[in-house]
Design a protein around this motif. Structure first.
Motif, short mmCIF file in Angstrom:
data_model
loop_
_atom_site.label_atom_id
_atom_site.label_comp_id
_atom_site.label_asym_id
_atom_site.label_seq_id
_atom_site.Cartn_x
_atom_site.Cartn_y
_atom_site.Cartn_z
N GLU A 262 -36.73 -3.36 54.91
CA GLU A 262 -35.60 -2.56 55.38
C GLU A 262 -35.78 -2.11 56.83
O GLU A 262 -34.84 -2.12 57.62
CB GLU A 262 -35.42 -1.34 54.47
CG GLU A 262 -34.17 -0.55 54.77
CD GLU A 262 -33.93 0.58 53.77
OE1 GLU A 262 -32.83 1.13 53.79
OE2 GLU A 262 -34.85 0.91 52.99
N LYS A 263 -37.00 -1.74 57.19
CA LYS A 263 -37.28 -1.29 58.56
C LYS A 263 -36.93 -2.40 59.56
O LYS A 263 -36.29 -2.14 60.59
CB LYS A 263 -38.75 -0.90 58.68
CG LYS A 263 -39.15 -0.41 60.05
CD LYS A 263 -40.64 -0.04 60.06
CE LYS A 263 -41.08 0.37 61.45
NZ LYS A 263 -42.52 0.64 61.50
N LEU A 264 -37.31 -3.63 59.27
CA LEU A 264 -37.02 -4.75 60.14
C LEU A 264 -35.52 -5.04 60.18
O LEU A 264 -34.95 -5.34 61.23
CB LEU A 264 -37.81 -5.97 59.69
CG LEU A 264 -38.09 -7.05 60.71
CD1 LEU A 264 -38.70 -6.49 61.99
CD2 LEU A 264 -39.02 -8.10 60.11
N LEU A 265 -34.87 -4.94 59.03
CA LEU A 265 -33.42 -5.15 58.96
C LEU A 265 -32.70 -4.20 59.91
O LEU A 265 -31.83 -4.62 60.69
CB LEU A 265 -32.92 -4.95 57.53
CG LEU A 265 -31.41 -4.98 57.36
CD1 LEU A 265 -30.85 -6.36 57.62
CD2 LEU A 265 -31.03 -4.52 55.95
N TRP A 266 -33.05 -2.93 59.87
CA TRP A 266 -32.38 -1.96 60.73
C TRP A 266 -32.75 -2.16 62.19
O TRP A 266 -31.94 -1.92 63.08
CB TRP A 266 -32.62 -0.54 60.25
CG TRP A 266 -32.01 -0.35 58.88
CD1 TRP A 266 -32.65 -0.04 57.73
CD2 TRP A 266 -30.63 -0.58 58.52
NE1 TRP A 266 -31.76 -0.04 56.67
CE2 TRP A 266 -30.51 -0.37 57.13
CE3 TRP A 266 -29.49 -0.95 59.22
CZ2 TRP A 266 -29.30 -0.50 56.44
CZ3 TRP A 266 -28.28 -1.08 58.53
CH2 TRP A 266 -28.21 -0.85 57.16
N HIS A 267 -33.96 -2.64 62.45
CA HIS A 267 -34.35 -2.98 63.82
C HIS A 267 -33.47 -4.12 64.33
O HIS A 267 -32.94 -4.07 65.44
CB HIS A 267 -35.83 -3.36 63.87
CG HIS A 267 -36.27 -3.88 65.20
ND1 HIS A 267 -36.43 -3.06 66.30
CD2 HIS A 267 -36.55 -5.14 65.62
CE1 HIS A 267 -36.81 -3.78 67.33
NE2 HIS A 267 -36.90 -5.05 66.95
N TYR A 268 -33.29 -5.16 63.51
CA TYR A 268 -32.43 -6.29 63.89
C TYR A 268 -31.00 -5.80 64.16
O TYR A 268 -30.34 -6.27 65.09
CB TYR A 268 -32.39 -7.35 62.80
CG TYR A 268 -33.66 -8.11 62.57
CD1 TYR A 268 -34.75 -8.06 63.44
CD2 TYR A 268 -33.79 -8.91 61.43
CE1 TYR A 268 -35.92 -8.78 63.20
CE2 TYR A 268 -34.96 -9.64 61.19
CZ TYR A 268 -36.00 -9.56 62.07
OH TYR A 268 -37.14 -10.27 61.83
N SER A 269 -30.54 -4.87 63.35
CA SER A 269 -29.18 -4.35 63.52
C SER A 269 -29.07 -3.58 64.83
O SER A 269 -28.13 -3.79 65.61
CB SER A 269 -28.81 -3.43 62.36
OG SER A 269 -28.77 -4.15 61.16
N LYS A 270 -29.99 -2.68 65.06
CA LYS A 270 -29.94 -1.81 66.24
C LYS A 270 -30.15 -2.58 67.54
O LYS A 270 -29.42 -2.39 68.51
CB LYS A 270 -31.01 -0.72 66.10
CG LYS A 270 -31.06 0.24 67.25
CD LYS A 270 -32.15 1.29 67.03
CE LYS A 270 -32.34 2.14 68.27
NZ LYS A 270 -33.49 3.02 68.14
N VAL A 271 -31.14 -3.46 67.56
CA VAL A 271 -31.53 -4.13 68.80
C VAL A 271 -30.76 -5.43 69.05
O VAL A 271 -30.39 -5.71 70.19
CB VAL A 271 -33.05 -4.40 68.81
CG1 VAL A 271 -33.48 -5.14 70.06
CG2 VAL A 271 -33.81 -3.08 68.69
#
Length: 168
Positions: free
Chosen positions: A70-79
């Motif tokens: 989930e942490k990586l998913l939200w990173h992909y979304s944000k960045v």
């Protein structure tokens, strides 16, 4: 030249999108592994390559994949502008045309796109499974045999290597 990251991509004609089947930054570039990151932005560079390929294949920049957590998913979304889809997997994401163009623009502005295009001329094409001979190889037996002889498998004779191959 050191490898800074790797990405595996597959054309998905049914979805009209590029599937990012695997992507990873080299350990020295992964802030989850080291506090002393050698090269920042490797993930963005890899996503930019995927976006470029998606446009090249006529998929209008659309690509999709599955984040590791989930942490990586939200990173992909944000960045990177990834959109959480969550259909096939809880961390299923996609990148659309708008976000893909932003990724490409970043590479063009930073000069990385030109270096990437130039590096392609030196990079051999992939060897696809469909292009491989239709044989099965006993890798464990081959490895054990070579080890017993005290040599690398590549140093075995053709006849010795062939004894570990069977036609399918």
């Amino acid at each position: 030249m050191d490898i800074q990251g790797l990405i595996a991509l597959e054309k998905d004609a049914n979805s009209k999108a590029l599937y990012v089947s695997w992507m990873v930054a080299a350990p020295q570039n992964n802030k989850e592994i080291t506090d002393d990151v050698k090269n920042v932005g490797v993930g963005g560079h890899l996503f930019s390559i995927a976006a470029d390929k998606s446009f090249e294949y006529g998929y209008e920049g659309f690509l999709y994949g599955f984040a590791a957590n989930e942490k990586l998913l939200w990173h992909y979304s944000k960045v990177f502008g990834a959109i959480h889809v969550g259909i096939l997997h809880p961390y299923h994401f996609m990148i659309d045309t708008v976000s893909a163009k932003k990724l490409e623009r970043y590479m063009i502005m930073s000069g990385q796109m030109q270096r990437y295009k130039e590096s392609l001329s030196e990079t051999p094409g992939p060897i696809l499974m469909k292009d491989m001979p239709s044989i099965s190889i006993d890798y464990r037996g081959l490895s054990a045999y070579a080890k017993d002889k005290g040599i690398e498998p590549a140093a075995l004779s053709k006849r010795e290597k062939d004894s570990f191959c069977k036609a399918k």
